[in-house]
Design a protein around this motif. Structure first.
Motif, PDB file in Angstrom:
ATOM      1  N   UNK A   1      -8.069   4.565  -5.760  1.00  0.00           N
ATOM      2  CA  UNK A   1      -9.406   4.840  -5.225  1.00  0.00           C
ATOM      3  C   UNK A   1     -10.279   5.553  -6.244  1.00  0.00           C
ATOM      4  N   UNK A   2      -9.751   6.607  -6.848  1.00  0.00           N
ATOM      5  CA  UNK A   2     -10.592   7.472  -7.687  1.00  0.00           C
ATOM      6  C   UNK A   2     -11.033   6.802  -8.979  1.00  0.00           C
ATOM      7  N   UNK A   3     -10.147   6.023  -9.611  1.00  0.00           N
ATOM      8  CA  UNK A   3     -10.491   5.424 -10.893  1.00  0.00           C
ATOM      9  C   UNK A   3     -11.607   4.371 -10.767  1.00  0.00           C
ATOM     10  N   UNK A   4     -11.515   3.414  -9.846  1.00  0.00           N
ATOM     11  CA  UNK A   4     -12.610   2.442  -9.720  1.00  0.00           C
ATOM     12  C   UNK A   4     -13.937   3.091  -9.318  1.00  0.00           C
ATOM     13  N   UNK A   5     -13.898   4.059  -8.397  1.00  0.00           N
ATOM     14  CA  UNK A   5     -15.142   4.702  -7.966  1.00  0.00           C
ATOM     15  C   UNK A   5     -15.753   5.498  -9.120  1.00  0.00           C
ATOM     16  N   UNK A   6     -14.902   6.156  -9.903  1.00  0.00           N
ATOM     17  CA  UNK A   6     -15.407   6.911 -11.057  1.00  0.00           C
ATOM     18  C   UNK A   6     -16.077   5.980 -12.060  1.00  0.00           C
ATOM     19  N   UNK A   7     -15.465   4.839 -12.336  1.00  0.00           N
ATOM     20  CA  UNK A   7     -16.054   3.884 -13.273  1.00  0.00           C
ATOM     21  C   UNK A   7     -17.361   3.320 -12.730  1.00  0.00           C
ATOM     22  N   UNK A   8     -17.426   3.116 -11.426  1.00  0.00           N
ATOM     23  CA  UNK A   8     -18.633   2.559 -10.817  1.00  0.00           C
ATOM     24  C   UNK A   8     -19.811   3.519 -10.962  1.00  0.00           C
ATOM     25  N   UNK A   9     -19.559   4.823 -10.804  1.00  0.00           N
ATOM     26  CA  UNK A   9     -20.627   5.831 -10.857  1.00  0.00           C
ATOM     27  C   UNK A   9     -20.750   6.493 -12.231  1.00  0.00           C
ATOM     28  N   UNK A  10     -20.012   6.000 -13.214  1.00  0.00           N
ATOM     29  CA  UNK A  10     -20.099   6.582 -14.560  1.00  0.00           C
ATOM     30  C   UNK A  10     -21.509   6.397 -15.114  1.00  0.00           C
ATOM     31  N   UNK A  11     -22.006   7.362 -15.895  1.00  0.00           N
ATOM     32  CA  UNK A  11     -23.362   7.236 -16.448  1.00  0.00           C
ATOM     33  C   UNK A  11     -23.476   6.034 -17.375  1.00  0.00           C
ATOM     34  N   UNK A  12     -24.569   5.293 -17.250  1.00  0.00           N
ATOM     35  CA  UNK A  12     -24.782   4.109 -18.085  1.00  0.00           C
ATOM     36  C   UNK A  12     -24.920   4.488 -19.549  1.00  0.00           C
ATOM     37  N   UNK A  13     -25.515   5.661 -19.806  1.00  0.00           N
ATOM     38  CA  UNK A  13     -25.687   6.151 -21.175  1.00  0.00           C
ATOM     39  C   UNK A  13     -25.076   7.549 -21.273  1.00  0.00           C
ATOM     40  N   UNK A  14     -23.786   7.648 -21.581  1.00  0.00           N
ATOM     41  CA  UNK A  14     -23.136   8.963 -21.629  1.00  0.00           C
ATOM     42  C   UNK A  14     -23.816   9.943 -22.583  1.00  0.00           C
ATOM     43  N   UNK A  15     -24.397   9.427 -23.673  1.00  0.00           N
ATOM     44  CA  UNK A  15     -25.035  10.323 -24.641  1.00  0.00           C
ATOM     45  C   UNK A  15     -26.283  10.989 -24.080  1.00  0.00           C
ATOM     46  N   UNK A  16     -26.819  10.445 -22.984  1.00  0.00           N
ATOM     47  CA  UNK A  16     -28.001  11.053 -22.366  1.00  0.00           C
ATOM     48  C   UNK A  16     -27.654  12.273 -21.528  1.00  0.00           C
ATOM     49  N   UNK A  17     -26.372  12.474 -21.253  1.00  0.00           N
ATOM     50  CA  UNK A  17     -25.917  13.629 -20.478  1.00  0.00           C
ATOM     51  C   UNK A  17     -25.702  14.808 -21.423  1.00  0.00           C
ATOM     52  N   UNK A  18     -26.178  15.981 -21.025  1.00  0.00           N
ATOM     53  CA  UNK A  18     -26.059  17.164 -21.870  1.00  0.00           C
ATOM     54  C   UNK A  18     -24.622  17.577 -22.116  1.00  0.00           C
ATOM     55  N   UNK A  19     -24.387  18.233 -23.247  1.00  0.00           N
ATOM     56  CA  UNK A  19     -23.034  18.674 -23.616  1.00  0.00           C
ATOM     57  C   UNK A  19     -22.468  19.655 -22.601  1.00  0.00           C
ATOM     58  N   UNK A  20     -23.310  20.553 -22.070  1.00  0.00           N
ATOM     59  CA  UNK A  20     -22.828  21.521 -21.097  1.00  0.00           C
ATOM     60  C   UNK A  20     -22.416  20.838 -19.798  1.00  0.00           C
ATOM     61  N   UNK A  21     -23.073  19.749 -19.444  1.00  0.00           N
ATOM     62  CA  UNK A  21     -22.686  19.006 -18.250  1.00  0.00           C
ATOM     63  C   UNK A  21     -21.310  18.374 -18.427  1.00  0.00           C
ATOM     64  N   UNK A  22     -21.068  17.819 -19.605  1.00  0.00           N
ATOM     65  CA  UNK A  22     -19.742  17.263 -19.878  1.00  0.00           C
ATOM     66  C   UNK A  22     -18.688  18.360 -19.917  1.00  0.00           C
ATOM     67  N   UNK A  23     -19.042  19.524 -20.429  1.00  0.00           N
ATOM     68  CA  UNK A  23     -18.103  20.654 -20.445  1.00  0.00           C
ATOM     69  C   UNK A  23     -17.748  21.071 -19.020  1.00  0.00           C
ATOM     70  N   UNK A  24     -18.769  21.109 -18.142  1.00  0.00           N
ATOM     71  CA  UNK A  24     -18.504  21.433 -16.748  1.00  0.00           C
ATOM     72  C   UNK A  24     -17.587  20.416 -16.098  1.00  0.00           C
ATOM     73  N   UNK A  25     -17.807  19.139 -16.411  1.00  0.00           N
ATOM     74  CA  UNK A  25     -16.965  18.084 -15.852  1.00  0.00           C
ATOM     75  C   UNK A  25     -15.521  18.221 -16.326  1.00  0.00           C
ATOM     76  N   UNK A  26     -15.313  18.465 -17.601  1.00  0.00           N
ATOM     77  CA  UNK A  26     -13.956  18.607 -18.133  1.00  0.00           C
ATOM     78  C   UNK A  26     -13.244  19.803 -17.518  1.00  0.00           C
ATOM     79  N   UNK A  27     -13.990  20.873 -17.280  1.00  0.00           N
ATOM     80  CA  UNK A  27     -13.361  22.049 -16.665  1.00  0.00           C
ATOM     81  C   UNK A  27     -12.866  21.721 -15.260  1.00  0.00           C
ATOM     82  N   UNK A  28     -13.735  21.116 -14.438  1.00  0.00           N
ATOM     83  CA  UNK A  28     -13.317  20.845 -13.061  1.00  0.00           C
ATOM     84  C   UNK A  28     -12.210  19.799 -13.014  1.00  0.00           C
ATOM     85  N   UNK A  29     -12.134  18.925 -14.022  1.00  0.00           N
ATOM     86  CA  UNK A  29     -11.061  17.933 -14.070  1.00  0.00           C
ATOM     87  C   UNK A  29      -9.731  18.577 -14.442  1.00  0.00           C
TER      88      UNK A  29
END
Length: 305
Positions: free
Chosen positions: A202-230
């Motif tokens: 369930x989690x892997x397909x849904x994550x891929x579906x909602x993944x950002x189209x342009x990852x580089x457009x997401x701020x570094x601190x946002x990715x840091x927050x995501x890695x922490x909660x993961x």
């Protein structure tokens, strides 16, 4: 529970709560405010579980190689499903949806109510009978934290966000106790790993579906927050937390009363919030209720023959 087990339970509980405390500000960083959104709350929820699930596959493979793998029995899979619903979908999704529109201080209301919910479910599932004094301390401590958070946030935020927070609180407590019931046989680490691996379809397909189209457009601190909660909120923190709850769910649940204040402490460098005298006064009052609650008797009801 003897003194040594109680001390161990409280120590593991403190480790888990400390790791979980940064979840709110880190989730806020990951999703961003409504006027400057970053990662989708759906991606944060299912993406963090997918990352932790892939890591869990490696962990379980390593345990199998060492001959220490505990495979869930057929009767345990429904409880694993309940745990997954609570800690993988329910709590993180509705928390992320709420934090898109309300500040992390208001979101801390969730962690203020979790101890009481966890203690109630723990008492029912483990057939424990806390004394009236214990419940009085639990309610007083929860009331202190709830009142402080509402006052600090400038009053209740009416609307959908409060509904999300209520659902997050309820499902989170359900997932905590479900995992704690499985821990004595499977082990704390393997419980959360099996839950995460079983949820990957369930989690892997849904994550891929909602993944950002342009990852580089997401701020570094946002990715840091995501890695922490993961890594910490969704995986390592549960290693300590389920072990603590299995040792003493009712007493350990009250350590969560510290979590909102630790969240505020982490939010100082991450979100720019300020600690003031009122925060410290309320923190000391809550610590006092936790200490008093620790001294109150908790009995285990005899099981029917």
């Amino acid at each position: 529970m003897n003194a040594a087990h109680e001390k161990e339970a409280l120590l593991w509980g403190l480790v888990g709560v400390t790791l979980f405390a940064a979840t709110l500000p880190m989730t806020r960083l990951a999703v961003g405010p409504v006027d400057a959104p970053q990662l989708s709350p759906w991606f944060v929820t299912f993406g963090r579980a997918a990352v932790a699930g892939l890591l869990s596959m490696g962990y379980l493979w390593h345990q199998r190689a060492r001959g220490r793998l505990n495979v869930p029995q057929r009767a345990e899979w429904p409880l694993l499903a309940v745990t997954a619903f609570g800690v993988i979908v329910g709590f993180p999704l509705f928390l992320a949806l709420a934090l898109r529109t309300v500040p992390s201080t208001h979101g801390a209301v969730v962690t203020a109510l979790l101890p009481l919910s966890t203690a109630l479910l723990g008492a029912l599932w483990y057939r424990q009978r806390p004394s009236a004094g214990f419940w009085a301390c639990a309610v007083l401590g929860s009331g202190l934290v709830l009142g402080f958070m509402v006052w600090r946030a400038g009053g209740f935020y009416l609307g959908t966000a409060n509904v999300y927070l209520l659902i997050a609180m309820t499902t989170g407590a359900l997932g905590y106790i479900g995992g704690a019931r499985l821990t004595p046989r499977l082990g704390a680490e393997q419980v959360i790993c099996w839950v995460l691996v079983a949820s990957l379809p369930l989690t892997l397909p849904v994550a891929l579906w909602f993944a950002p189209a342009t990852p580089s457009a997401i701020g570094a601190m946002s990715w840091a927050g995501f890695l922490y909660v993961a890594l910490f909120s969704m995986w390592i923190g549960f290693f300590a937390w389920y072990r603590a709850l299995a040792l003493g769910a009712v007493r350990v649940s009250q350590i969560q009363l510290f979590q909102p204040f630790l969240s505020l402490l982490f939010a100082v460098p991450l979100v720019g919030e300020r600690l003031d005298t009122a925060t410290l006064v309320f923190a000391l009052a809550v610590i006092a209720t936790v200490y008093l609650g620790k001294k109150m008797p908790v009995h285990t009801a005899p099981r029917p023959v």
